[in-house]
Design an enzyme around this catalytic site. Structure first.
Site, PDB file in Angstrom:
ATOM      1  N   GLU A  59      18.097   3.057  27.428  1.00 22.96           N
ATOM      2  CA  GLU A  59      18.342   3.625  26.094  1.00 22.96           C
ATOM      3  C   GLU A  59      19.836   3.804  25.833  1.00 22.96           C
ATOM      4  OE1 GLU A  59      16.053   3.750  23.942  1.00 22.96           O
ATOM      5  OE2 GLU A  59      14.505   3.220  25.398  1.00 22.96           O
ATOM      6  N   LYS A  78       0.401   2.805  -7.035  1.00 24.29           N
ATOM      7  CA  LYS A  78      -0.270   2.043  -8.100  1.00 24.29           C
ATOM      8  C   LYS A  78      -1.363   2.882  -8.767  1.00 24.29           C
ATOM      9  CE  LYS A  78      -1.314  -1.225  -5.160  1.00 24.29           C
ATOM     10  NZ  LYS A  78      -0.550  -0.820  -3.968  1.00 24.29           N
ATOM     11  N   PRO A 128       0.830  -1.214   0.000  1.00 25.73           N
ATOM     12  CA  PRO A 128       0.000   0.000   0.000  1.00 25.73           C
ATOM     13  C   PRO A 128       0.859   1.258   0.000  1.00 25.73           C
ATOM     14  CG  PRO A 128      -0.797  -1.565   1.637  1.00 25.73           C
ATOM     15  CD  PRO A 128       0.504  -2.109   1.129  1.00 25.73           C
ATOM     16  N   GLY A 129       0.470   2.232  -0.823  1.00 21.11           N
ATOM     17  CA  GLY A 129       1.146   3.524  -0.827  1.00 21.11           C
ATOM     18  C   GLY A 129       2.304   3.657  -1.784  1.00 21.11           C
ATOM     19  N   VAL A 130       2.612   2.617  -2.584  1.00 20.66           N
ATOM     20  CA  VAL A 130       3.776   2.709  -3.475  1.00 20.66           C
ATOM     21  C   VAL A 130       3.467   3.469  -4.758  1.00 20.66           C
ATOM     22  CG1 VAL A 130       4.920   0.646  -2.587  1.00 20.66           C
ATOM     23  CG2 VAL A 130       3.264   0.425  -4.442  1.00 20.66           C
TER      24      VAL A 130
END
EC number: 3.4.24.-
Length: 634
Positions: free
Chosen positions: A419, A201, A197-199
């Site tokens: 961290e 198309k 999704p989101g490439v």
């Protein structure tokens, strides 16, 4: 306002239904039909008290209150007998003119009433508007762009140059079909674009139509199948009829997996037969038109693996094009496209942004710049600076800052040590993802974050890379144990342990990176009735036990290594934690500066090689070599 209007409409409908029911029920007389012989017997026995004659029907009331209905034959003397027996007989007035029309109307009124309710409900479901729309079940819901053709062109599509080259011949065919027909060739009937999704198309399909200057007919796969049987097949037929009227044109079917799912003996979900009918009609229509008609079908999906094989065969979707996520160079080009309508400050480095967004799609990058623009507007700035872009990137990748969250000093210290442990592993190991910054500001679900940026996009990983990634993941937990002991470890490493274990399991059971288990991969299958959950098959208990032992060995070895590194650098790490508690967020350079005070050099650990500089140098070298070759030839 709409809710109040709907309430009154339904109140009127319910009230009318009650009135109609009472009207017709009140007019009905509950009588028992009997034969003429029974009535004659009752009259002779003197049991009848009253009679009403209505044409050829008589309503008889007995002395005990029972009402009987009898049909009178022509020329009967029953009425005379009742008069002789002293029965009170009344003859109803003849029906007034037009009375039969009233009776017909009254008898049909309930049916007409409920038909009206049905039409009203259909109009509500179809969204109102056109009265005929409710009955146009078989009409396609495709959006046809004729006069207003898509304004998107290939200039608006970046990062997928190879894909653009692949589809250019479709544009050439739509512009000049004779060129292909002369050589006996034919363009593909259908092109399937698939990718995550989101490439891009849908954007690419619009760009093809925009470049070819032809009508663009867009429809979603979910628009075909609805609650009525046969609607999907009818809409497919109507779609292709519409396309033939506007040829040459492009039909774009988005999310085709909604209608093109593979057919099987086991129906999964409802509407199975209806969906198969729609798919069958789509297969027939794609066989029924010729490429000389000038119609090209482009479809997009995220799941090509579940599509029906008949849909993917040559002659239907001849060409299947995979659209990948953009690499660092592609992301840079996409950012330039989306930055055209943005006011960027001079300090904005799109090359750095491209390098800092591995795995981002075109839609993600557009959203990133949009978020940065909104942040700049919120701050009252005239331009988007690098500060807003980095803040937007942090919001997207790590979540919103929760500065108002109350954390005790003791917990804050543990978060800082956790961290710092991650960052230390990233700096001293050979991990390709370099440390960018360390923060103990809570974001999203995390209480602290160590952000790493890749030097370059990687497509494959060797065993050393994976060991380093596991080492970095276990660094936080190792630092907690070294500083606070085994009883002082916290729940903060939950996600780290899950990811490290999953990575080790994949190394052993999927990628064959264990000497003990060997180069094998466990075969796994997904059960559609269990939500796609995978289970291992054809695997012995002994092999599964060996896999578990190897996973535990890998995790334990890297964890012990991480603890040893923390022990070695414990003193400078304390200073880093102190600085982190003061500033809450520090950069990699600040981390390294603290280590320098203790005489420890972490050379080039924060230096991020400029891929773009490397590309430029390689291009310059190519140009120099070509010039040298030319000189040699001369």
């Amino acid at each position: 306002m709409n809710a109040l209007k709907n309430f009154f409409i339904w109140a009127i409908i319910i009230g009318a239904a009650i009135v109609a029911f009472n009207l017709f029920e009140g007019k009905r007389e509950f009588t028992t039909k009997v034969s003429l012989n029974e009535v004659v017997k009752l009259v002779e026995e003197g049991k009848v008290s009253y009679a009403e004659v209505r044409g050829n029907t008589a309503i008889i009331q007995t002395k005990d209150g029972q009402k009987l209905e009898v049909t009178l034959p022509p020329n009967t003397n029953l009425v005379d007998k009742m008069v002789e027996k002293g029965v009170r007989v009344e003859v109803a007035n003849p029906e007034p003119p037009g009375g039969w029309l009233v009776n017909v109307f009254l008898s049909w009124l309930p049916i007409l009433f409920f038909i009206g309710i049905w039409i009203f409900l259909l109009r509500q479901m179809s969204g109102g508007g056109n009265v005929n729309r409710a009955f146009n079940f078989g009409k396609s819901r495709a959006k046809v762009y004729i006069e207003e053709k898509p304004k998107v062109t290939f200039k608006d599509v970046a990062g997928i140059e190879e894909v653009k080259e692949e589809v250019k011949e479709i544009i050439e065919y739509l512009k000049d079909p004779v060129k292909f027909q002369k050589l006996g060739g034919r363009p593909p009937k259908g092109v399937l674009l698939y990718g995550e999704p989101g490439v891009g198309k849908t954007l690419l399909a619009k760009a093809i139509a925009g470049e070819a200057h032809v009508p663009f007919i867009s429809v979603s796969g979910s628009d075909f199948v609805e609650m009525f049987v046969g609607v999907g097949a009818a809409r497919v037929r109507d779609l292709f009829e519409t396309a033939k009227k506007h040829a040459p044109c492009i039909i774009f079917i988005d999310e085709i997996d909604a209608v093109g799912r593979a057919r099987g003996a086991i129906p999964v979900g409802g509407g199975h037969d209806e969906r198969e009918q729609t798919l069958n009609q789509l297969l027939v229509e794609m066989d029924g038109f010729d490429t000389s008609d000038g119609i090209i079908v482009i479809a997009a999906t995220n799941r090509p693996d579940i599509l029906d094989p008949a849909l993917l065969r040559p002659g239907r979707f001849d060409r299947q094009i995979f659209i990948p996520k953009p690499d660092v160079r592609g992301r840079y080009e996409i950012l330039k496209v989306h930055a055209r309508n943005k006011k960027l400050a001079k300090d904005v480095d799109l090359e750095f942004v491209a390098r800092a967004t591995p795995g981002f799609t075109g839609a993600d990058l557009e959203n990133l710049l949009n978020e940065a623009a909104l942040l700049a507007a919120r701050k009252g700035k005239e331009e988007i600076t690098m500060e807003e872009i980095e803040e937007a990137l942090d919001r997207i990748t790590m979540g919103l800052e929760r500065k108002g969250m109350t954390i005790s000093p003791k917990e804050k210290e543990k978060i800082a040590i956790h961290e710092a442990g991650h960052a230390l592993m990233g700096l001293v190991s050979d991990d390709d993802d370099k440390v960018h910054k360390i923060s103990i500001i809570p974001r999203g679900m995390a209480l602290g974050v160590t952000q790493q940026l890749p030097i370059e996009d990687k497509h494959i990983y060797d065993k050393k890379d994976l060991y380093n990634k596991i080492l970095v993941l276990l660094g936080g937990r190792a630092a907690e144990e070294v500083f606070f002991g085994k009883d002082g470890i916290t729940t903060g490493a939950e996600n780290d342990l899950q990811r490290a274990t999953d990575l080790a399991y994949r190394m052993v059971s999927m990628w064959g990176m264990s000497d003990k288990v060997g180069p094998i991969a466990i075969r796994r299958v997904a059960n559609p009735f269990l939500g796609g959950m995978t289970t291992a098959v054809d695997t012995s208990p002994d092999l599964l036990r060996e896999i578990d032992e190897e996973v535990k060995r890998i995790i334990t070895e890297q964890y012990e290594k991480a603890k040893a590194i923390v022990e070695e650098y414990k003193e400078p790490l304390k200073a880093v934690v102190k600085k982190l508690l003061e500033k809450e967020t520090i950069t990699c350079e600040e981390f390294v500066e603290v280590f320098k005070l203790y005489g420890i050099e972490l050379k080039d650990k924060c230096k991020k090689e400029e891929l773009f500089d490397k590309d430029r140098k390689s291009e310059e070298n190519k140009e120099l070599k070509s010039e040298e070759v030319k000189e040699e030839v001369v």
